[in-house]
Enzyme design. Structure first.
Site, PDB file in Angstrom:
ATOM      1  N   LYS A  54       1.580  -4.259   6.309  1.00  0.00           N
ATOM      2  CA  LYS A  54       2.016  -4.240   4.903  1.00  0.00           C
ATOM      3  C   LYS A  54       3.526  -3.999   4.818  1.00  0.00           C
ATOM      4  CE  LYS A  54      -1.908  -4.656   2.574  1.00  0.00           C
ATOM      5  NZ  LYS A  54      -2.152  -5.602   1.498  1.00  0.00           N
TER       6      LYS A  54
ATOM      7  N   THR B 271       0.830  -1.206   0.000  1.00  0.00           N
ATOM      8  CA  THR B 271       0.000   0.000   0.000  1.00  0.00           C
ATOM      9  C   THR B 271       0.866   1.259   0.000  1.00  0.00           C
ATOM     10  OG1 THR B 271      -1.576   1.281   1.300  1.00  0.00           O
ATOM     11  CG2 THR B 271      -0.224  -0.248   2.526  1.00  0.00           C
TER      12      THR B 271
HETATM   13  N1  USQ Z   1     -11.170  10.035   4.903  1.00  0.00           N
HETATM   14  C1  USQ Z   1     -12.046  11.076   5.128  1.00  0.00           C
HETATM   15  N2  USQ Z   1     -13.353  10.773   5.341  1.00  0.00           N
HETATM   16  C2  USQ Z   1     -13.849   9.502   5.317  1.00  0.00           C
HETATM   17  C3  USQ Z   1     -12.959   8.447   5.080  1.00  0.00           C
HETATM   18  C4  USQ Z   1     -11.620   8.743   4.882  1.00  0.00           C
HETATM   19  O1  USQ Z   1     -11.649  12.251   5.148  1.00  0.00           O
HETATM   20  O2  USQ Z   1     -15.047   9.323   5.501  1.00  0.00           O
HETATM   21  C5  USQ Z   1      -9.748  10.324   4.634  1.00  0.00           C
HETATM   22  C6  USQ Z   1      -8.793   9.639   5.585  1.00  0.00           C
HETATM   23  O3  USQ Z   1      -8.559  10.421   6.728  1.00  0.00           O
HETATM   24  C7  USQ Z   1      -7.561   9.458   4.697  1.00  0.00           C
HETATM   25  C8  USQ Z   1      -8.118   9.337   3.291  1.00  0.00           C
HETATM   26  O4  USQ Z   1      -9.455   9.809   3.348  1.00  0.00           O
HETATM   27  O5  USQ Z   1      -6.750  10.593   4.747  1.00  0.00           O
HETATM   28  C9  USQ Z   1      -8.152   7.921   2.755  1.00  0.00           C
HETATM   29  O6  USQ Z   1      -8.835   7.111   3.675  1.00  0.00           O
HETATM   30  P1  USQ Z   1      -9.547   5.737   3.242  1.00  0.00           P
HETATM   31  O7  USQ Z   1     -10.335   5.248   4.411  1.00  0.00           O
HETATM   32  O8  USQ Z   1     -10.247   5.891   1.956  1.00  0.00           O
HETATM   33  O9  USQ Z   1      -8.284   4.833   2.916  1.00  0.00           O
HETATM   34  P2  USQ Z   1      -7.136   4.263   3.854  1.00  0.00           P
HETATM   35  O10 USQ Z   1      -7.540   4.126   5.263  1.00  0.00           O
HETATM   36  O11 USQ Z   1      -5.921   5.084   3.573  1.00  0.00           O
HETATM   37  O12 USQ Z   1      -6.972   2.797   3.270  1.00  0.00           O
HETATM   38  C10 USQ Z   1      -7.392   2.459   1.952  1.00  0.00           C
HETATM   39  C11 USQ Z   1      -7.656   0.963   1.919  1.00  0.00           C
HETATM   40  C12 USQ Z   1      -6.347   0.242   2.178  1.00  0.00           C
HETATM   41  C13 USQ Z   1      -5.291   0.719   1.187  1.00  0.00           C
HETATM   42  C14 USQ Z   1      -5.133   2.222   1.286  1.00  0.00           C
HETATM   43  C15 USQ Z   1      -4.196   2.803   0.277  1.00  0.00           C
HETATM   44  O13 USQ Z   1      -8.635   0.615   2.880  1.00  0.00           O
HETATM   45  O14 USQ Z   1      -6.568  -1.152   2.071  1.00  0.00           O
HETATM   46  O15 USQ Z   1      -4.065   0.114   1.498  1.00  0.00           O
HETATM   47  O16 USQ Z   1      -6.408   2.817   1.029  1.00  0.00           O
HETATM   48  S1  USQ Z   1      -3.324   4.183   0.949  1.00  0.00           S
HETATM   49  O17 USQ Z   1      -4.283   5.122   1.506  1.00  0.00           O
HETATM   50  O18 USQ Z   1      -2.572   4.782  -0.124  1.00  0.00           O
HETATM   51  O19 USQ Z   1      -2.459   3.659   1.982  1.00  0.00           O
END
Ligand code: USQ
Length: 493
Positions: free
Chosen positions: A274, A224
């Site tokens: 990861k 990731t």
């Molecule tokens: N976020 C919001 N509001 C929400 C949900 C999320 O502002 O309702 C923000 C979070 O704070 C974060 C961003 O959006 O800054 C992304 O959050 P996310 O929940 O869409 O994604 P994340 O937790 O980062 O994880 C997801 C997948 C994971 C993958 C990752 C890629 O669940 O499996 O590894 O994306 S990465 O983000 O590049 O690490």
């Protein structure tokens, strides 16, 4: 087909999973680059698919001159390539199975079905109803005329896994059998341990299984982008390893960093799992000459691929609750039922993003061009970098103008520990330059697709039924409590 579409024409049997090295080859005794140079003319292989050729120099046959490597939309693919998908029941595993089967691969897969159970426990449900695995496999046969081989199995059950590897004899293995949620991994000690155990031990056991039973298969391991964090210095996020010319200067001296793993700074215990996976795979390639592409995956969104679109019985899961839903999918679903989009903190945090459709194309291209024996390489699998605020504004604009909705944005206190103001320069060149990837979708198009399916009466009522679990409550401190509202924004019509 142009050279660009077929980027593996000139690959040789050196990296083909169908060859077997003959004689005692002690790979560990020599550095990979030196060995590769010396290999031509000094090393013989036998093809497991074409034993009639006898022993030959692996550099002497290229894919475009081999009858087993057939042209496809995504470069040459081994005829009936045996691909094993670990985590076939998941958001990514199922669409990949359909795509590969449609391309003529012999697709096998396992899953322990834990994702269905965990979403259920949270009180969520897939917005698009999904069939049981046996019904999905039957629908794939009916709608797409493909055979998919599924077995319910836990990757951690090594007593079942190892004989299964011997039975399937995979030529490529895709490791998607991991728990993918950052908030789930922060919700309690049991959930953190579950995530680490499932992800880290699962991958580690798999590597031993590959060493003994599938050493020539290429491993596509899902990592990731969150492994890197978001360095406040603005240092670019290279593709896993420092480029050759990178140096470290310290106290008047200079050292080369070229080829070393770049620093990791994960943002949850899920992301920690990861990072541990990265090191396990890196070491296994070094110790045992396994070969792997570690895919640093951005946030995936959408529910659409050509194969999924063939019939609702082929749907992949589409989660939107605070643990299992990702941000774009959540924002569209929230807007579809009149709930506010929940921006965490300032909304200026940036991430790399990619649609489901593009992500599937990338994985197929990686399978089509396997790494060399012992090669560990990393690709950053993203097409765009967006702020969360930009995503909310784009969903609002499309929801309002094209679907007559009344979107609302709410900035909430951030439940996570993450930088909200930071530079973010992602290097993502290899997939385009070395594997021929070209994006076929965009944020706007995919948001439209999601709105269309989320506004169908059944999908809408499935979102409404889980209003309660759309609201974030899981703080990185461990506390479970609703977030204070910082600002409410009603985008101008
Ligand atoms: N976020 C919001 N509001 C929400 C949900 C999320 O502002 O309702 C923000 C979070 O704070 C974060 C961003 O959006 O800054 C992304 O959050 P996310 O929940 O869409 O994604 P994340 O937790 O980062 O994880 C997801 C997948 C994971 C993958 C990752 C890629 O669940 O499996 O590894 O994306 S990465 O983000 O590049 O690490």
């Amino acid at each position: 087909m142009s050279q660009h579409d077929c980027p593996n024409d000139k690959s040789t049997c050196w990296s083909c999973p169908a060859v077997e090295f003959k004689g005692h080859v002690d790979f560990r005794a020599c550095g990979q680059a030196a060995f590769r140079k010396a290999a031509s003319g000094q090393l013989v292989v036998e093809c497991k698919r074409r034993p009639e050729i006898g022993y030959f120099d692996p550099m002497s046959i290229t894919y475009d001159s081999c009858t087993e490597w057939r042209e496809s939309e995504y470069g040459r693919l081994l005829k009936g390539m045996r691909v094993l998908i670990l985590g076939m029941d998941g958001y990514l595993g199922w669409p990949l199975a359909l795509k590969l089967a449609k391309l003529g691969c012999e697709v096998h897969g396992i899953d322990n079905m834990v994702r269905r159970k965990l979403v259920d426990e949270k009180g969520g449900q897939s917005v698009l109803p999904i069939e049981s695995m046996s019904n999905r496999v039957a629908a794939a046969k009916r709608q797409l005329d493909v055979d998919i081989h599924f077995r319910e199995m836990d990757l951690l059950d090594r007593e079942s896994l190892f004989p299964y590897l011997q039975e399937v004899k995979p030529e490529a293995i895709v490791q998607f059998a991991e728990i993918p949620s950052a908030p789930y991994s922060m919700a309690s000690v049991d959930k953190a341990v579950h995530t680490i155990e499932n992800n880290v031990v699962g991958t580690l056991g798999l590597l031993f299984g590959m060493r003994d039973h599938a050493a020539e298969a290429s491993l596509i391991k899902l990592g990731t982008m969150g492994e890197y964090g978001s360095p406040l210095t603005g240092r670019p996020l290279f593709e896993g390893l420092f480029p050759g010319e990178a140096t470290l200067q310290y106290q008047g001296e200079e050292w080369s960093l070229g080829g070393e793993l770049t620093p990791r700074d994960p943002v949850s215990f899920y992301h920690v799992s990861k990072v541990q996976g990265t090191f396990s795979v890196y070491e296994a390639c070094k110790y045992w000459w396994l070969r792997s592409y570690d895919v640093m995956q951005g946030v995936i969104y959408g529910s659409h691929t050509d194969e999924l679109a063939a019939d609702p019985a082929l749907n992949t899961r589409f989660d939107i609750d605070e643990w299992w839903g990702t941000v774009v999918n959540r924002f569209v679903a929230q807007t579809a039922v009149g709930e506010p989009m929940t921006i965490y903190g300032s909304g200026n945090q940036m991430r790399g993003y990619i649609t489901l459709k593009d992500a599937m194309q990338c994985i197929v291209r990686l399978i089509a061009k396997p790494p060399e024996p012992g090669q560990y390489d990393v690709v950053n699998q993203v097409t765009d970098v967006f702020t969360v605020r930009h995503i909310a504004e784009t969903v609002a604009k499309i929801g309002q103008r094209e679907f007559g909705l009344d979107p609302l944005i709410q900035r909430l206190e951030n439940p996570r520990v993450e930088a909200e103001e930071h530079p973010y320069e992602v290097i993502h060149e290899k997939l385009q330059e070395q594997f021929g990837f070209q994006s076929e979708s965009s944020l706007e198009e995919e948001i439209r697709h999601i709105f269309k399916s989320a506004l169908e009466p059944e999908a809408k009522s499935r979102i409404e039924a889980q209003r309660d679990v759309l609201t974030p409550r899981t703080r990185w401190s461990g506390e479970q409590k609703e977030m204070a509202v910082l600002e409410t924004i009603r985008p101008a019509a």
